[in-house]
Design a protein around this motif. Structure first.
Motif, PDB file in Angstrom:
ATOM      1  N   LYS A 172      22.295 -33.233  18.776  1.00  0.00           N
ATOM      2  CA  LYS A 172      21.268 -33.798  17.904  1.00  0.00           C
ATOM      3  C   LYS A 172      20.022 -32.911  17.975  1.00  0.00           C
ATOM      4  CE  LYS A 172      22.598 -38.673  18.198  1.00  0.00           C
ATOM      5  NZ  LYS A 172      22.157 -40.040  18.609  1.00  0.00           N
ATOM      6  N   LEU A 173      19.441 -32.641  16.831  1.00  0.00           N
ATOM      7  CA  LEU A 173      18.255 -31.786  16.811  1.00  0.00           C
ATOM      8  C   LEU A 173      17.145 -32.367  17.685  1.00  0.00           C
ATOM      9  CD1 LEU A 173      16.789 -29.313  15.717  1.00  0.00           C
ATOM     10  CD2 LEU A 173      16.101 -30.670  13.734  1.00  0.00           C
ATOM     11  N   SER A 174      17.044 -33.679  17.713  1.00  0.00           N
ATOM     12  CA  SER A 174      15.999 -34.335  18.505  1.00  0.00           C
ATOM     13  C   SER A 174      16.172 -34.115  20.005  1.00  0.00           C
ATOM     14  CB  SER A 174      15.977 -35.837  18.208  1.00  0.00           C
ATOM     15  OG  SER A 174      17.230 -36.426  18.503  1.00  0.00           O
ATOM     16  N   GLU A 175      17.362 -33.650  20.418  1.00  0.00           N
ATOM     17  CA  GLU A 175      17.630 -33.431  21.843  1.00  0.00           C
ATOM     18  C   GLU A 175      17.520 -31.965  22.248  1.00  0.00           C
ATOM     19  OE1 GLU A 175      21.477 -35.129  22.458  1.00  0.00           O
ATOM     20  OE2 GLU A 175      20.788 -37.198  22.147  1.00  0.00           O
ATOM     21  N   ILE A 176      17.152 -31.115  21.297  1.00  0.00           N
ATOM     22  CA  ILE A 176      16.995 -29.688  21.597  1.00  0.00           C
ATOM     23  C   ILE A 176      15.738 -29.467  22.440  1.00  0.00           C
ATOM     24  CG2 ILE A 176      16.428 -27.445  20.560  1.00  0.00           C
ATOM     25  CD1 ILE A 176      19.335 -28.075  20.313  1.00  0.00           C
ATOM     26  N   SER A 177      15.865 -28.631  23.457  1.00  0.00           N
ATOM     27  CA  SER A 177      14.723 -28.287  24.307  1.00  0.00           C
ATOM     28  C   SER A 177      14.096 -26.985  23.811  1.00  0.00           C
ATOM     29  CB  SER A 177      15.189 -28.126  25.760  1.00  0.00           C
ATOM     30  OG  SER A 177      14.138 -27.656  26.575  1.00  0.00           O
ATOM     31  N   ILE A 178      12.783 -26.982  23.660  1.00  0.00           N
ATOM     32  CA  ILE A 178      12.078 -25.781  23.203  1.00  0.00           C
ATOM     33  C   ILE A 178      12.025 -24.772  24.349  1.00  0.00           C
ATOM     34  CG2 ILE A 178       9.923 -24.851  22.306  1.00  0.00           C
ATOM     35  CD1 ILE A 178      11.416 -26.648  20.352  1.00  0.00           C
ATOM     36  N   GLN A 179      12.641 -23.600  24.139  1.00  0.00           N
ATOM     37  CA  GLN A 179      12.736 -22.593  25.193  1.00  0.00           C
ATOM     38  C   GLN A 179      12.145 -21.248  24.788  1.00  0.00           C
ATOM     39  OE1 GLN A 179      16.951 -22.549  25.939  1.00  0.00           O
ATOM     40  NE2 GLN A 179      16.929 -24.481  27.059  1.00  0.00           N
ATOM     41  N   SER A 180      11.663 -21.150  23.562  1.00  0.00           N
ATOM     42  CA  SER A 180      11.107 -19.883  23.087  1.00  0.00           C
ATOM     43  C   SER A 180       9.946 -20.170  22.147  1.00  0.00           C
ATOM     44  CB  SER A 180      12.185 -19.074  22.356  1.00  0.00           C
ATOM     45  OG  SER A 180      11.625 -17.920  21.754  1.00  0.00           O
ATOM     46  N   ARG A 181       9.082 -19.179  21.979  1.00  0.00           N
ATOM     47  CA  ARG A 181       7.979 -19.331  21.029  1.00  0.00           C
ATOM     48  C   ARG A 181       8.424 -19.055  19.598  1.00  0.00           C
ATOM     49  NH1 ARG A 181       2.340 -17.203  23.808  1.00  0.00           N
ATOM     50  NH2 ARG A 181       2.350 -18.697  25.538  1.00  0.00           N
ATOM     51  N   ASN A 182       9.605 -18.478  19.440  1.00  0.00           N
ATOM     52  CA  ASN A 182      10.162 -18.216  18.113  1.00  0.00           C
ATOM     53  C   ASN A 182      11.417 -19.060  17.935  1.00  0.00           C
ATOM     54  OD1 ASN A 182       8.319 -16.010  17.325  1.00  0.00           O
ATOM     55  ND2 ASN A 182       9.313 -14.895  18.980  1.00  0.00           N
ATOM     56  N   ALA A 228       9.808 -30.254  10.008  1.00  0.00           N
ATOM     57  CA  ALA A 228       9.077 -31.424  10.497  1.00  0.00           C
ATOM     58  C   ALA A 228       9.502 -31.788  11.919  1.00  0.00           C
ATOM     59  CB  ALA A 228       9.299 -32.604   9.553  1.00  0.00           C
ATOM     60  N   GLN A 229      10.815 -31.801  12.165  1.00  0.00           N
ATOM     61  CA  GLN A 229      11.288 -32.175  13.497  1.00  0.00           C
ATOM     62  C   GLN A 229      10.943 -31.111  14.533  1.00  0.00           C
ATOM     63  OE1 GLN A 229      15.042 -34.012  14.193  1.00  0.00           O
ATOM     64  NE2 GLN A 229      15.186 -34.913  12.162  1.00  0.00           N
ATOM     65  N   MET A 230      10.970 -29.854  14.142  1.00  0.00           N
ATOM     66  CA  MET A 230      10.584 -28.798  15.077  1.00  0.00           C
ATOM     67  C   MET A 230       9.109 -28.908  15.446  1.00  0.00           C
ATOM     68  SD  MET A 230      12.846 -26.987  16.360  1.00  0.00           S
ATOM     69  CE  MET A 230      14.583 -26.614  16.183  1.00  0.00           C
ATOM     70  N   ASN A 231       8.283 -29.267  14.485  1.00  0.00           N
ATOM     71  CA  ASN A 231       6.867 -29.488  14.786  1.00  0.00           C
ATOM     72  C   ASN A 231       6.696 -30.593  15.819  1.00  0.00           C
ATOM     73  OD1 ASN A 231       4.922 -27.784  13.386  1.00  0.00           O
ATOM     74  ND2 ASN A 231       5.814 -28.543  11.494  1.00  0.00           N
ATOM     75  N   LEU A 232       7.478 -31.653  15.677  1.00  0.00           N
ATOM     76  CA  LEU A 232       7.408 -32.758  16.630  1.00  0.00           C
ATOM     77  C   LEU A 232       7.870 -32.308  18.011  1.00  0.00           C
ATOM     78  CD1 LEU A 232       7.008 -35.722  17.375  1.00  0.00           C
ATOM     79  CD2 LEU A 232       9.310 -36.189  16.499  1.00  0.00           C
TER      80      LEU A 232
END
Length: 239
Positions: A172-182, A228-232
């Motif tokens: 699920k996209l909502s469960e992706i962890s942000i690991q990079s600035r790009n 939108a979801q990436m911004n969140l």
């Protein structure tokens, strides 16, 4: 605040373009001595005064520059443009509002659109910058093939690909962890990516297949939802 747009070279020459000048003088009834606010789409806002009105441009005196910080994270949307031009324009407009930094139009096996009008796309982006007061205009490329994608990506990034099929395990996209600035998000055409294309993105780009909704979304809606979801997710990551 009414916002105008000028390319960096126009700022250096202290002029508004013919189109922007026409809007200022004919529509907004600006006169010599009036102040105007101008952005270059690179995070700068200039405060200027009209000192001369000519047939094809307004001459300016810039007396203040305000610089706004760019987001630490960059959202890059690689998308197969929808065939309908109005839907494509809608996606471009909302991309500006949602702070997308780069748009990479891609041609896939099931793409219905074989070319895009970059000049028209730039006009839509500029109009959205002025309307939304987002002072960073996204960079947009010409249409490229899937095989060319690696050439257009930054050195360090993480990547997700929206996919409706069942051939691959998905997160699920909502469960992706942000690991990079790009963060690179791949959006397929109305008929979706083929399994081979998803396999290519997994192997060559290290993309993670994701689901972004329980419903099947149109291409432009999927692109907007990604942004939108990436911004969140980014805002939660930065807390």
């Amino acid at each position: 605040m009414e916002l105008f747009f000028a390319h960096p070279e126009e700022i250096q020459q202290n002029v508004l373009s013919e189109e922007e000048s026409r809007h200022a003088v004919k529509v907004l009834r600006k006169q010599v001595g009036d102040e105007v606010y101008i952005t270059d789409g690179k995070g700068n806002v200039f405060v200027a005064r009209i000192i001369e009105i000519r047939k094809k441009h307004c001459k300016l005196q810039v007396f203040e520059r305000k610089q706004f910080p760019e987001s630490k994270h960059k959202i890059i949307i690689a998308i197969a443009p929808p065939k309908n031009s109005n839907r494509w324009d809608f996606f471009l407009e909302k991309s500006v509002e949602l702070g997308v930094s780069t748009i990479i139009p891609i041609k896939t096996q099931r793409s219905e659109r074989k070319n895009i009008n970059i000049e028209r796309a730039e006009k839509v982006l500029i109009s959205a910058v002025k309307q939304s007061h987002n002072y960073f205009k996204p960079k947009i490329y010409s249409l490229i093939s899937m095989k060319e994608i690696p050439e257009y990506l930054p050195q360090n990034f993480q990547s997700v690909v929206g996919y409706c099929g069942d051939e691959f395990s998905k997160t699920k996209l909502s469960e992706i962890s942000i690991q990079s600035r790009n963060i690179v998000c791949f959006v397929g055409p109305e008929g979706d990516f083929t399994p081979d294309e998803v396999q290519f993105l997994i192997r060559q780009i290290q993309s993670v297949p994701v689901t972004i909704s329980k419903n099947r979304l149109r291409t432009e809606t999927a692109g907007i939802t990604f942004a939108a979801q990436m911004n969140l997710l980014i805002s939660l990551h930065e807390k």
